[in-house]
Design a protein around this motif. Structure first.
Motif, PDB file in Angstrom:
ATOM      1  N   GLY A 143     -12.137   3.473 -15.218  1.00  0.00           N
ATOM      2  CA  GLY A 143     -10.847   4.150 -15.111  1.00  0.00           C
ATOM      3  C   GLY A 143     -10.418   4.785 -16.426  1.00  0.00           C
ATOM      4  O   GLY A 143     -10.210   5.994 -16.507  1.00  0.00           O
TER       5      GLY A 143
ATOM      6  N   MET B 141      -5.983  -0.219 -16.933  1.00  0.00           N
ATOM      7  CA  MET B 141      -5.229   1.031 -16.848  1.00  0.00           C
ATOM      8  C   MET B 141      -3.825   0.888 -17.416  1.00  0.00           C
ATOM      9  O   MET B 141      -3.046   1.837 -17.391  1.00  0.00           O
TER      10      MET B 141
ATOM     11  N   ARG C 282      -0.134   6.897  -9.351  1.00  0.00           N
ATOM     12  CA  ARG C 282      -0.867   5.660  -9.078  1.00  0.00           C
ATOM     13  C   ARG C 282      -1.240   4.928 -10.351  1.00  0.00           C
ATOM     14  O   ARG C 282      -1.503   3.730 -10.337  1.00  0.00           O
ATOM     15  N   LEU C 283      -1.304   5.658 -11.472  1.00  0.00           N
ATOM     16  CA  LEU C 283      -1.690   5.032 -12.740  1.00  0.00           C
ATOM     17  C   LEU C 283      -0.679   3.986 -13.177  1.00  0.00           C
ATOM     18  O   LEU C 283      -0.990   3.108 -13.973  1.00  0.00           O
TER      19      LEU C 283
ATOM     20  N   ARG D  92       0.814  -1.207   0.000  1.00  0.00           N
ATOM     21  CA  ARG D  92       0.000   0.000   0.000  1.00  0.00           C
ATOM     22  C   ARG D  92       0.847   1.257   0.000  1.00  0.00           C
ATOM     23  O   ARG D  92       0.385   2.329  -0.369  1.00  0.00           O
TER      24      ARG D  92
ATOM     25  N   ASN E 120       1.606   1.971  -3.875  1.00  0.00           N
ATOM     26  CA  ASN E 120       0.607   2.747  -4.626  1.00  0.00           C
ATOM     27  C   ASN E 120       0.013   3.869  -3.787  1.00  0.00           C
ATOM     28  O   ASN E 120      -1.036   4.426  -4.105  1.00  0.00           O
TER      29      ASN E 120
ATOM     30  N   ARG F 269     -10.063  -5.047 -14.259  1.00  0.00           N
ATOM     31  CA  ARG F 269     -10.193  -3.607 -14.007  1.00  0.00           C
ATOM     32  C   ARG F 269      -8.834  -2.964 -13.799  1.00  0.00           C
ATOM     33  O   ARG F 269      -8.541  -1.891 -14.314  1.00  0.00           O
TER      34      ARG F 269
ATOM     35  N   MET G 114      -3.901  -2.335  -8.550  1.00  0.00           N
ATOM     36  CA  MET G 114      -3.994  -3.096  -7.319  1.00  0.00           C
ATOM     37  C   MET G 114      -5.214  -3.990  -7.317  1.00  0.00           C
ATOM     38  O   MET G 114      -6.298  -3.580  -7.751  1.00  0.00           O
TER      39      MET G 114
ATOM     40  N   VAL H 245     -10.760   8.623 -15.885  1.00  0.00           N
ATOM     41  CA  VAL H 245      -9.494   9.163 -15.426  1.00  0.00           C
ATOM     42  C   VAL H 245      -8.575   9.479 -16.599  1.00  0.00           C
ATOM     43  O   VAL H 245      -7.928  10.512 -16.649  1.00  0.00           O
TER      44      VAL H 245
ATOM     45  N   LEU I  25      -1.516   4.301  -1.049  1.00  0.00           N
ATOM     46  CA  LEU I  25      -2.741   4.289  -0.235  1.00  0.00           C
ATOM     47  C   LEU I  25      -2.354   4.538   1.211  1.00  0.00           C
ATOM     48  O   LEU I  25      -3.174   4.912   2.037  1.00  0.00           O
TER      49      LEU I  25
ATOM     50  N   GLY J 286      -2.121  10.985  -7.908  1.00  0.00           N
ATOM     51  CA  GLY J 286      -3.061  10.216  -8.718  1.00  0.00           C
ATOM     52  C   GLY J 286      -2.408   9.746 -10.006  1.00  0.00           C
ATOM     53  O   GLY J 286      -2.585   8.605 -10.436  1.00  0.00           O
TER      54      GLY J 286
ATOM     55  N   GLU K 282      -2.321  16.156  -4.796  1.00  0.00           N
ATOM     56  CA  GLU K 282      -3.190  14.999  -4.962  1.00  0.00           C
ATOM     57  C   GLU K 282      -3.218  14.558  -6.420  1.00  0.00           C
ATOM     58  O   GLU K 282      -3.238  13.365  -6.725  1.00  0.00           O
TER      59      GLU K 282
END
Lengths: 274, 285, 254
Positions: free
Chosen positions: C115, C167, C90-91, C49, C52, C163, C95, C119, C54, C87, C83
């Protein structure tokens, strides 16, 4: 001066009550108290003194004097204006003395002993340009919606604005006399209508703020309201009131509240013109 | 290996016997008592000082019907405003930004902490504080002209409702599993987008039933706007009895209409609840 | 020499008083399949975590594809990234969660297209075609328009993998992907993960499935109390562990 008239009044009381005490209805005599209810938002007739929160007013003083002469106490209660008549009908009150006008429409179930001259009166903010009452035609005029004044305004407008070729008055409702004056101050209404008995008080409270326009436009009377079947009580109170007028106690109370000009020569039964 | 032993003796077979019905004496007794009490109340109303002819005459009077329309219009509009504000404030409350958080908390505190009737009176009399309102340089107007009874009622009721709705929304959003938010973040969504596309839609399922309930409350809360001269049902009924002194008859007329509206809305609201609960039950594995 | 895809240097993280990671350092190479094993509370999930973001690390640094995560360095001090930038970072990772976390109000297909559409702002026909291909790849073409509630746990997890893959990440993170599944459903998910590993995806998998680790992992890392105790080839760590603690852990789970 007041003490003199009071002691004079007591003397009258002594002679009168000894002869009339028998006429006071049995329940009231037994309870030793009159149940009276007022709408205490109507200075100077009945209201709560902001400093002491005591119930005060012209009606309160008159009632207290009446009760003294009748040899009983008073148990006061308060209620909204619209509840006054129901309070009388449900016997929650023995009679109503609360700045209520004697009107034909109210005489279906009640009788009025008229004790104060009154009439709806236009008034504006002191800096308003209106000079005559007809200057108010086509303007927004507010008054307490639970009274008979909205109807009075409409009648007056029909009789005075229409013939002059001016637009009718626009009536704006308010919850009570304070709300109405508030709306006048904010400019939501151009003029307001209240019973002429309230205006001297309003002007002493806020000197120079308001100005009366024209004369009271419908002559009427404030009356003490009795149930139709309650003739005995009504006669007793009328007698005491007559005595109070005779010995000056009545005038003293009126003068105290600045309403000496609204005095009546004697109490009248159902005397208002409409 | 031991064989399975036969069933033990001494336990009879009851499968043929039925369970007797209980007489429930106390229930019958209490029901009878309640019926008697209700009958006495109905008799009192029928025989009391009420002129029922006035009730039937004014039940469908034009002024009364207009009052109901105004009541419902205000209820719907104020509720809509309350929901919009509630969502915005709830999102602000859950923001990491301390300024937004404090403003949101302050708004909720102020409008839940004062009586609704007080708020209505303040809105209506705004001109005492701000005689003129407007955008400097662009437009200005007298506050009394802008703040009509309709607008004052809408703002008073809607903004007050928003404070309560924001708490419902906040609870709804917090009830969504945090894993949903993490999954949204894991595919690169920012906080606001995740709220809008993932969290709020799921929160609505939880939030709509209590909001239905609040709407029913709002219908009745509109009656408070009578004191600022908004011509809703109670205000109009009062005007009638101010003229003809038939206080209780007109109050009964108004009461009957409120009861009718709420009686229609309540089963609708229960249907709404069941539909959304079914949704969430289906989602639970 | 090629650079590691993930470089973790002296990373520490605590939750209140609990120290979840104690100065952990680790490299993950492109195409590598790494399995992290250990008892709960050992820090393996926290490490994932942190990659990525989190969870935010307290000390140390993590570089992904050469880029420092979560902060930027300027004149000797570290400044948090916005932020938006986080973000974007994170792409690069995808996860897969223990409890799937599919969006229940969207169909399987919509979960996968969410996504890329929202996004990444890509065109919907392209995205839809790719999503259908991903569903085929995880064996769920027929369930495109089904809602998560209508799918079994194994099916939901496979959609979740699709999912994440939609991405186009360079690294896939699996946080105990089969722990919440009924035993008979575990196999279908592991099959997808094996296929993914074969296709060359870099994977970090926190798992208790030691058979899977033995079969697919290039490296096994055993963690305990926030630190790496032992790491190496699956054969070595699982078959012939050197550390006492590793031995104790393995004998408890087998």
């Amino acid at each position: 001066m007041i003490r003199l008239s009071l002691s004079l009044g007591l003397a009258v009381l002594a002679t009168v009550t000894s002869a009339q005490a028998a006429e006071l209805p049995a329940e009231i005599k037994q309870a030793g108290a009159l149940k009276l209810t007022v709408n205490s938002t109507y200075a100077p007739m009945e209201y709560r003194d902001p400093a002491t929160n005591e119930l005060v007013g012209l009606d309160v003083d008159l009632a207290n004097e009446l009760a003294k002469r009748l040899g009983v106490k008073i148990v006061w209660s308060e209620t909204p204006f619209a509840e006054l008549i129901p309070s009388l009908q449900t016997r929650r009150a023995d009679f109503i003395i609360s700045g209520i006008s004697d009107r034909a429409s109210r005489r279906e179930t009640a009788d009025f002993v008229d004790y104060l001259a009154t009439g709806p009166q236009f008034f504006v903010m002191a800096d308003n340009a209106a000079k005559d009452a007809t200057d108010l035609c086509g303007k927004k005029v507010g008054t307490t919606r639970s009274t008979s004044f909205p109807v009075e305004i409409e009648k007056w407008s029909k009789q005075n604005c229409e013939p002059a070729g001016k637009p009718a008055i626009q009536y704006v409702p308010g919850e009570n006399s304070i709300d109405v004056r508030n709306q006048l101050k904010q400019g939501r209404i151009d003029a307001a209508v209240q019973g002429s008995e309230t205006l001297p008080y309003a002007q002493t409270q806020e000197p120079g703020k308001y100005r009366v326009v024209g004369e009271p436009f419908a002559k009427g009377y404030q009356g003490i309201m009795f149930r139709k079947d309650d003739a005995a009580l009504r006669e007793v109170v009328t007698e005491k009131l007559t005595a109070m007028i005779a010995d000056g106690a009545y005038k003293a109370v009126l003068d105290k509240w600045g309403l000496g000009a609204n005095a009546v020569a004697q109490p009248m039964l159902n005397a208002a013109p409409q | 290996m031991k064989p399975v032993p036969a069933l033990a003796e001494g336990f009879p077979d009851l499968s043929g016997m039925r369970i007797a019905r209980e007489p429930h004496w106390f229930r019958w007794l209490s029901a009878a008592l309640i019926v008697l009490v209700l009958a006495a109340i109905v008799r009192a109303f029928a025989g009391g000082q009420i002129e029922w002819s006035y009730v039937s005459r004014f039940l469908t009077a034009k002024v009364i019907l207009e009052g109901i329309v105004n009541t419902m219009v205000m209820a719907v509009l104020a509720m809509a405003l309350g929901i919009v504000l509630g969502v915005v404030v709830a999102v602000m409350r859950l923001s990491p930004n301390p300024v937004l958080k404090t403003v949101a908390a302050g708004y909720t505190w102020l409008f839940r902490g004062t009586p609704l009737i007080l708020q209505l009176l303040l809105w209506f009399n705004l001109a005492l504080v701000f005689p003129t309102i407007g955008i400097p340089g662009l437009w200005s107007a007298r506050a009394v002209d802008v703040m009509t009874p309709f607008l004052a009622a809408l703002l008073g009721l809607g903004i007050n409702q928003g404070a309560y709705t924001s708490e419902v929304m906040r609870a709804g959003m917090l009830s969504v599993d945090i894993g949903q938010y993490e999954a949204a973040q894991a595919i690169g969504m920012g906080r606001l987008r995740a709220l809008r596309r993932i969290i709020l839609p799921q929160a609505m399922r939880v939030v709509i039933p209590p909001l239905g309930n609040e709407f029913i409350g709002m219908v009745k809360a509109t009656s408070l706007a009578s004191v600022i001269q908004y011509p809703e049902l109670l205000h109009n009924a009062e005007n009638i009895y101010y003229a003809n002194s038939r206080v209780i008859e007109l109050l009964i007329v108004a009461g009957l209409w409120y009861l009718l509206v709420v009686s229609i809305l309540t089963p609708l609201q229960m249907l709404l609840e069941r539909r959304f609960a079914r949704g969430t039950l289906r989602l639970a594995r | 020499m090629t650079k590691p895809l993930v470089a973790i240097r002296s990373v520490s993280k605590s939750f209140g008083e609990f120290q979840a990671l104690r100065s952990v350092s680790l490299d993950v190479w492109p195409g590598e399949v790494m399995c992290l094993i250990g008892a709960s509370g050992s820090g393996k999930t926290t490490l994932l975590r942190c990659i990525n973001q989190l969870a935010m690390i307290d000390a140390g640094g993590i570089w992904l594809d050469g880029e420092l995560l979560g902060v930027r360095e300027q004149s000797g001090r570290l400044y948090r990234l916005s932020e938006r930038e986080i973000g974007r970072q994170r792409l690069k990772t995808g996860m897969v969660f223990q409890r799937f976390n599919l969006f229940p109000h969207k169909t399987a297909l919509e979960n996968i297209t969410e996504g890329p559409l929202q996004v990444q702002g890509r065109k919907s026909d392209e995205v839809r075609a790719e999503a259908l291909e991903l569903l085929r790849r995880v064996g769920l073409s027929a369930k495109a328009d089904w809602y998560p509630a209508q799918l079994s746990g194994g099916q939901q997890q496979r959609v979740a993998i699709a999912r994440a893959l939609a991405m186009k990440p360079m690294l896939m993170l699996f946080d105990e992907p089969t722990s919440a599944l009924d035993p008979e459903l575990v196999g279908e998910v592991l099959a997808v993960m094996k296929e993914l590993a074969k296709s060359g995806m870099t994977m970090m998998v926190v798992t208790h499935e030691l058979a899977f680790a033995r079969e697919v992992a290039d490296r096994v890392v055993y963690m305990d109390q926030g630190a790496i105790v032992e790491q190496g080839r699956a054969l070595d760590v699982l078959g012939a562990p050197r550390e006492e603690r590793t031995k104790a852990f393995l004998s408890a789970v087998i």
